[in-house]
Design an enzyme around this catalytic site. Structure first.
Site, short mmCIF file in Angstrom:
data_model
loop_
_atom_site.label_atom_id
_atom_site.label_comp_id
_atom_site.label_asym_id
_atom_site.label_seq_id
_atom_site.Cartn_x
_atom_site.Cartn_y
_atom_site.Cartn_z
N GLY A 15 8.89 30.09 -26.75
CA GLY A 15 7.95 29.36 -27.64
C GLY A 15 6.68 30.28 -27.72
O GLY A 15 6.38 31.00 -27.17
N VAL A 16 5.61 30.03 -28.67
CA VAL A 16 4.48 30.57 -28.87
C VAL A 16 3.48 30.42 -27.71
O VAL A 16 2.80 31.45 -27.45
CB VAL A 16 3.83 30.34 -30.23
CG1 VAL A 16 3.34 28.87 -29.99
CG2 VAL A 16 2.65 31.18 -30.62
N ASP A 17 3.51 29.29 -27.11
CA ASP A 17 2.31 29.29 -26.05
C ASP A 17 2.69 30.08 -24.69
O ASP A 17 1.79 30.64 -24.32
CB ASP A 17 2.52 27.66 -25.64
CG ASP A 17 2.35 26.44 -26.51
OD1 ASP A 17 1.42 27.15 -27.51
OD2 ASP A 17 2.75 25.53 -26.82
N SER A 18 3.87 30.04 -24.15
CA SER A 18 4.13 31.06 -23.13
C SER A 18 4.02 32.31 -23.46
O SER A 18 3.59 33.31 -22.86
CB SER A 18 5.50 30.87 -22.54
OG SER A 18 6.53 30.91 -23.35
N MET A 37 13.90 30.77 -17.78
CA MET A 37 14.49 29.59 -17.05
C MET A 37 15.78 29.27 -18.13
O MET A 37 15.62 28.49 -19.15
CB MET A 37 13.78 28.61 -16.80
CG MET A 37 12.65 28.64 -15.89
SD MET A 37 11.72 27.35 -15.25
CE MET A 37 10.37 28.05 -16.16
N CYS A 104 10.65 17.84 -14.79
CA CYS A 104 10.94 18.95 -15.12
C CYS A 104 9.56 19.99 -14.45
O CYS A 104 10.10 21.04 -13.77
CB CYS A 104 11.05 19.36 -16.44
SG CYS A 104 11.90 21.01 -16.76
N GLY A 128 2.72 27.94 -20.39
CA GLY A 128 1.95 27.89 -21.62
C GLY A 128 1.62 26.31 -21.63
O GLY A 128 1.42 25.88 -22.83
N CYS A 204 13.21 18.60 -22.06
CA CYS A 204 12.74 19.61 -21.68
C CYS A 204 13.64 20.60 -21.06
O CYS A 204 14.63 20.51 -20.45
CB CYS A 204 11.91 19.27 -20.06
SG CYS A 204 11.47 20.58 -18.95
#
Length: 404
Positions: A15-18, A37, A104, A128, A204
């Site tokens: 994703g963009v955040d991480s 993961m 999670c 993120g 998650c």
């Protein structure tokens, strides 16, 4: 900094955040490793032709290539099945509503994943998440503080409310001070494949799965009754806060009356329909009841998985939907800030929430031998057993607990 580079393992989710978290750490001079993961690959459960983790894994790898950082994938699906999926099935079966995202973070990202990162000789792990951390020092001892993200609309501190001091000591949240729009802007500037990727929905790391379908894997449909309880029912007579007494002076009986959920019997209302299994429903739910002709919408106010009955109330202001308090058993109380833990007999005032993105509400916490009673100044809608309550001082998460 450069002669003694700190090593950080970033959970690259695709994703963009991480992605941006990894970039910011590299810019700060850390030695960054990207780790994806893989938490779920039981195709029988996804009931979907899409295979989200393959796409996410590829995106994470492309981001790592773009940033010039080492990348590897780690298969945590066995641990995930035991700690998250099996737990969810057993909670729903018992009529409770677990929060897989909080679990999670506690059980996977900041436990198993953290241990895997330490094997790679990491000094820190980073995610993120939209939250921040800082530290205070007292008598030479450092205490870490978990703070809300700067983007109030994306603040994810609630999802991390079960982390402890050891986990926080090793955690970095590189994007917590940014707005989501700024994160996307950085990703576009870097031409990252994830720049305009939609935020992941669903469980998650399980991906695009609808919860009822997911639950049907193990929890078989069983026909049962839907009972509508009238708002005028005598069940609700003692559920208010007594006038003229301050909460710390309430005796145990009053606290239990306010903070524990009402118990219902079939003859407390009239049968208005049937359902396919009480374990598929949660308190506050209105979708999926398929009962027509009631005028106002029906809401689930309680589920009895033993008798397989769903109790409902008519309209958003039904007293069965609203509660002034909740209870957390002693063994389920968690202090992010152990130095602020309440001793038996102590009370404190905090702001609290019972779900993600819910506005904080003022509450009194009362610690008794059997656990923690949380009394809200204003009634809360849809308090469900198995969910987490988190309490805050300003923008700092102080503690949390599983609702009984």
């Amino acid at each position: 900094m450069h002669q003694d580079k700190k090593r950080v393992v970033v959970g690259l989710s695709g994703g963009v955040d991480s992605s941006v978290a990894a970039y910011l750490l590299k810019e700060k001079g850390y030695e960054v490793i990207g780790l994806f993961m893989k938490n779920w690959h039981d195709e029988s459960v996804t009931i979907s032709n899409e295979c989200p983790w393959v796409e996410d894994s590829t995106d994470a790898m492309l981001v790592a290539q773009n940033l010039g950082i080492p990348f590897q994938a780690i298969d945590l699906s066995e641990e995930y099945r035991i700690r998250i999926v099996d737990y969810m099935f057993s909670e729903y079966k018992a009529g409770r509503t677990p929060n897989p995202d909080i679990l999670c973070n506690r059980e996977i990202k900041f436990d198993i994943f953290l241990k895997a990162a330490m094997k790679l000789k990491a000094d820190f792990v980073a995610t993120g998440h939209y939250c921040q951390k800082d530290q205070v020092e007292s008598d030479g001892k450092i205490t870490y503080r978990l703070l809300a993200g700067a983007d109030a609309n994306k603040d994810q501190s609630y999802f991390l409310c079960q982390l402890n001091q050891e986990q926080l000591a090793k955690a970095l949240f590189p994007i917590g001070h940014l707005q989501k729009s700024e994160v996307r802007e950085i990703a576009r500037r870097l031409d990252l494949i994830t720049a305009d990727k939609k935020d992941s929905q669903g469980l998650c790391f399980i991906g695009k799965v609808r919860l009822p379908e997911f639950l049907q894997q193990q929890l078989q449909p069983i026909k049962g009754k839907i009972v509508a309880v009238p708002a005028s029912s005598p069940i609700y007579i003692n559920k208010g806060i007594p006038a003229g007494i301050s909460p710390e002076d309430f005796d145990q009986e009053v606290l239990r009356e306010i903070c524990l959920p009402a118990t219902y019997k079939e003859n407390d209302g009239e049968i208005v329909g049937t359902h396919n299994g009480a374990h598929y429903f949660t308190i506050g739910q209105r979708k999926g009841l398929n009962v027509g002709g009631t005028g106002k919408p029906l809401f689930v106010i309680a589920t009895d998985t033993r008798e397989n009955i769903i109790y409902t109330g008519l309209g958003e202001e039904h007293p069965g939907l609203l509660r002034l308090g909740l209870f957390v058993k002693s063994e389920d109380i968690h202090w992010v800030r152990p130095d602020k833990a309440l001793s038996i007999g102590e009370t404190a005032r905090y702001m609290a929430r019972i779900r993600y993105r819910q506005p904080l509400s003022r509450a009194t916490l009362i610690r008794k031998e059997e656990g923690l009673y949380v009394l809200f100044d204003k009634p809360q809608r849809g308090i469900a057993a198995g969910q987490f309550v988190a309490w805050y001082e300003g923008n700092e998460a102080i503690g949390s607990g599983t609702i009984s």
